[in-house]
Design a protein around this motif. Structure first.
Motif, PDB file in Angstrom:
ATOM      1  N   THR A 104       0.831  -1.204   0.000  1.00 29.38           N
ATOM      2  CA  THR A 104       0.000   0.000   0.000  1.00 29.38           C
ATOM      3  C   THR A 104       0.865   1.254   0.000  1.00 29.38           C
ATOM      4  OG1 THR A 104      -1.778  -1.158   1.164  1.00 29.38           O
ATOM      5  CG2 THR A 104      -1.827   1.240   1.207  1.00 29.38           C
ATOM      6  N   LEU A 105       1.923   1.290   0.809  1.00 33.94           N
ATOM      7  CA  LEU A 105       2.829   2.427   0.799  1.00 33.94           C
ATOM      8  C   LEU A 105       3.522   2.560  -0.551  1.00 33.94           C
ATOM      9  CD1 LEU A 105       4.617   2.382   4.284  1.00 33.94           C
ATOM     10  CD2 LEU A 105       2.823   3.909   3.494  1.00 33.94           C
ATOM     11  N   MET A 106       3.889   1.434  -1.140  1.00 33.35           N
ATOM     12  CA  MET A 106       4.571   1.460  -2.429  1.00 33.35           C
ATOM     13  C   MET A 106       3.708   2.156  -3.468  1.00 33.35           C
ATOM     14  SD  MET A 106       5.942  -1.784  -4.667  1.00 33.35           S
ATOM     15  CE  MET A 106       6.989  -2.395  -3.348  1.00 33.35           C
ATOM     16  N   ARG A 107       2.432   1.834  -3.474  1.00 37.55           N
ATOM     17  CA  ARG A 107       1.554   2.396  -4.500  1.00 37.55           C
ATOM     18  C   ARG A 107       1.163   3.827  -4.205  1.00 37.55           C
ATOM     19  NH1 ARG A 107      -3.759   2.861  -6.040  1.00 37.55           N
ATOM     20  NH2 ARG A 107      -4.649   2.052  -4.106  1.00 37.55           N
ATOM     21  N   ARG A 108       1.007   4.169  -2.927  1.00 37.57           N
ATOM     22  CA  ARG A 108       0.402   5.445  -2.609  1.00 37.57           C
ATOM     23  C   ARG A 108       1.398   6.590  -2.454  1.00 37.57           C
ATOM     24  NH1 ARG A 108      -5.002   5.530  -1.741  1.00 37.57           N
ATOM     25  NH2 ARG A 108      -5.869   3.517  -2.271  1.00 37.57           N
ATOM     26  N   TRP A 109       2.593   6.352  -1.925  1.00 34.40           N
ATOM     27  CA  TRP A 109       3.541   7.463  -1.921  1.00 34.40           C
ATOM     28  C   TRP A 109       4.992   7.034  -2.087  1.00 34.40           C
ATOM     29  CZ3 TRP A 109       6.611   8.162   2.680  1.00 34.40           C
ATOM     30  CH2 TRP A 109       6.197   7.427   3.784  1.00 34.40           C
ATOM     31  N   GLY A 110       5.214   5.760  -2.374  1.00 33.92           N
ATOM     32  CA  GLY A 110       6.567   5.315  -2.648  1.00 33.92           C
ATOM     33  C   GLY A 110       7.163   5.965  -3.885  1.00 33.92           C
ATOM     34  N   ALA A 111       6.340   6.174  -4.929  1.00 34.01           N
ATOM     35  CA  ALA A 111       6.854   6.754  -6.172  1.00 34.01           C
ATOM     36  C   ALA A 111       7.398   8.155  -5.940  1.00 34.01           C
ATOM     37  CB  ALA A 111       5.755   6.775  -7.233  1.00 34.01           C
ATOM     38  N   ALA A 112       6.732   8.945  -5.104  1.00 30.99           N
ATOM     39  CA  ALA A 112       7.202  10.310  -4.843  1.00 30.99           C
ATOM     40  C   ALA A 112       8.556  10.295  -4.134  1.00 30.99           C
ATOM     41  CB  ALA A 112       6.174  11.063  -3.995  1.00 30.99           C
ATOM     42  N   GLU A 242      -5.504   7.239   7.685  1.00 34.03           N
ATOM     43  CA  GLU A 242      -5.866   8.479   6.981  1.00 34.03           C
ATOM     44  C   GLU A 242      -4.889   8.821   5.864  1.00 34.03           C
ATOM     45  OE1 GLU A 242      -5.115  12.658   6.237  1.00 34.03           O
ATOM     46  OE2 GLU A 242      -3.973  11.510   7.714  1.00 34.03           O
ATOM     47  N   ILE A 243      -3.594   8.491   6.050  1.00 34.16           N
ATOM     48  CA  ILE A 243      -2.580   8.809   5.060  1.00 34.16           C
ATOM     49  C   ILE A 243      -2.879   8.154   3.714  1.00 34.16           C
ATOM     50  CG2 ILE A 243      -1.100   6.892   5.812  1.00 34.16           C
ATOM     51  CD1 ILE A 243       0.064  10.309   4.480  1.00 34.16           C
ATOM     52  N   HIS A 244      -3.607   7.014   3.743  1.00 38.03           N
ATOM     53  CA  HIS A 244      -3.840   6.260   2.511  1.00 38.03           C
ATOM     54  C   HIS A 244      -5.049   6.735   1.717  1.00 38.03           C
ATOM     55  CE1 HIS A 244      -0.631   3.774   3.684  1.00 38.03           C
ATOM     56  NE2 HIS A 244      -1.281   2.900   4.412  1.00 38.03           N
ATOM     57  N   GLN A 298       7.295  16.485   1.720  1.00 39.15           N
ATOM     58  CA  GLN A 298       6.837  16.659   0.352  1.00 39.15           C
ATOM     59  C   GLN A 298       6.316  15.369  -0.275  1.00 39.15           C
ATOM     60  OE1 GLN A 298       9.900  17.004  -2.651  1.00 39.15           O
ATOM     61  NE2 GLN A 298      11.487  16.599  -1.137  1.00 39.15           N
ATOM     62  N   PHE A 299       6.598  14.242   0.366  1.00 41.15           N
ATOM     63  CA  PHE A 299       6.203  12.974  -0.221  1.00 41.15           C
ATOM     64  C   PHE A 299       4.746  12.627   0.077  1.00 41.15           C
ATOM     65  CE2 PHE A 299      10.637  12.471   1.429  1.00 41.15           C
ATOM     66  CZ  PHE A 299      11.232  12.867   0.256  1.00 41.15           C
ATOM     67  N   LEU A 300       4.121  13.347   0.994  1.00 42.04           N
ATOM     68  CA  LEU A 300       2.765  13.013   1.409  1.00 42.04           C
ATOM     69  C   LEU A 300       1.765  13.956   0.745  1.00 42.04           C
ATOM     70  CD1 LEU A 300       3.352  12.546   5.235  1.00 42.04           C
ATOM     71  CD2 LEU A 300       3.622  10.875   3.412  1.00 42.04           C
ATOM     72  N   PRO A 301       0.610  13.453   0.309  1.00 40.11           N
ATOM     73  CA  PRO A 301      -0.431  14.341  -0.220  1.00 40.11           C
ATOM     74  C   PRO A 301      -0.978  15.229   0.883  1.00 40.11           C
ATOM     75  CG  PRO A 301      -1.256  12.099   0.011  1.00 40.11           C
ATOM     76  CD  PRO A 301       0.217  12.047   0.278  1.00 40.11           C
ATOM     77  N   PRO A 302      -1.551  16.372   0.532  1.00 42.63           N
ATOM     78  CA  PRO A 302      -2.076  17.290   1.556  1.00 42.63           C
ATOM     79  C   PRO A 302      -3.143  16.602   2.406  1.00 42.63           C
ATOM     80  CG  PRO A 302      -2.025  18.331  -0.603  1.00 42.63           C
ATOM     81  CD  PRO A 302      -1.743  16.889  -0.827  1.00 42.63           C
TER      82      PRO A 302
END
Length: 309
Positions: A104-112, A242-244, A298-302
């Motif tokens: 889940t982390l890989m898909r949601r903010w690993g790319a950033a 919530e982060i996801h 910066q890697f996390l969405p608002p």
């Protein structure tokens, strides 16, 4: 003297047969016929003078000799594969950072994270591997992992990133724009269960002070990604980190049931094995990541406009 070595094709067939314990699936795996697999195994057994498998109808059973032989063959095939990859890349695999991310982390903010690192360190090579949050660092080949827990992993150094906070969400078809009128209204809705983290709903209800006297009903799903997707499609309400779901809430595909979050008691950490502390590559990634994360996140969405309980 000529080396006493079986053919590589026979070893390849043996490796696939042990992994599948089925000649048909092994043949499909490596792209040859089932009779070709059988012939390679017969040739290998004849070469060694050993019985590697026992046949019981369509089932294969690895013999004791076969299991002992496979343990060494698998290791050596892995080394041969590594040497071949090194030759193609023109550098040693050991010089490449191995970074672990749960799916889940890989898909949601690993790319950033990885895109930012590669742009500031273009000479650094890395590979990404899926991993579990309960990773055993003492035996892992990973140099880093971004995982959730309480900060205590045997054989690892851990750096706190942020606390995990839970939020209840559902589709716009299930939830009005203002959310549910009260906590107790949850119990009248289908509640999607997380089979990998079965206590999440109990944690939420207890934290909210909701009394419940019966089982919590709802479909059980195996991954957070699947739970989020099914919540978007209207299967029911879900309690998720919530982060996801920040992007889904911002885009209106999910709505929060309440305008608050509850801490789960766990946090996300950057971890690396203690045995890698002397590696220059490990230190470079660690120092860069921690500095950038603390400076900008910066890697996390608002974050949506939710409040911590």
């Amino acid at each position: 003297m000529r080396r006493f070595l079986p053919s590589l094709s026979a070893l390849h067939a043996f490796d696939a047969s042990v992994r599948h314990l089925n000649f048909t699936r092994a043949a499909e795996d490596i792209g040859i016929t089932q009779s070709g697999i059988s012939r390679q195994i017969r040739n290998l057994e004849g070469f060694l003078g050993l019985s590697l498998f026992e046949r019981s109808g369509p089932r294969l059973i690895l013999t004791e000799s076969g299991a002992t032989y496979y343990e060494e063959v698998s290791r050596l095939l892995g080394k041969l594969e590594e040497a071949s990859i090194d030759a193609v890349r023109g550098r040693k695999t050991q010089g490449i950072l191995k970074i672990g991310l749960p799916p889940t982390l890989m898909r949601r903010w690993g790319a950033a994270v990885l895109t930012a690192f590669s742009s500031t360190h273009p000479q650094a090579w890395f590979e990404v591997y899926p991993c579990r949050h309960d990773l055993e660092f003492a035996t892992s080949e990973l140099d880093f992992a971004l995982v959730r827990g309480t900060g205590n992993w045997s054989g690892a150094r851990s750096h706190l990133l942020f606390a995990e906070e839970l939020v209840v969400v559902g589709s716009p078809e299930l939830l009005p724009a203002e959310g549910l009128p009260n906590d107790e209204a949850l119990l009248g809705c289908p509640l999607i269960q997380n089979s990998a983290r079965p206590s999440l709903w109990l944690h939420w209800l207890r934290g909210a002070g909701v009394s419940y006297n019966s089982r919590i009903y709802g479909p059980r799903l195996p991954t957070t990604d699947m739970i989020i997707e099914c919540a978007i499609r209207g299967m029911g309400l879900a309690v998720v980190p919530e982060i996801h779901v920040r992007e889904e809430i911002a885009e209106g595909r999910l709505r929060p049931a309440f305008r608050r979050r509850q801490p789960s008691g766990e946090s996300f950490y950057l971890c690396y094995p203690e045995s890698r502390i002397g590696s220059a590559g490990v230190r470079a990634f660690r120092d860069w990541f921690l500095a950038e994360f603390q400076r900008q996140r910066q890697f996390l969405p608002p974050a949506p406009g939710l409040h911590q309980r």
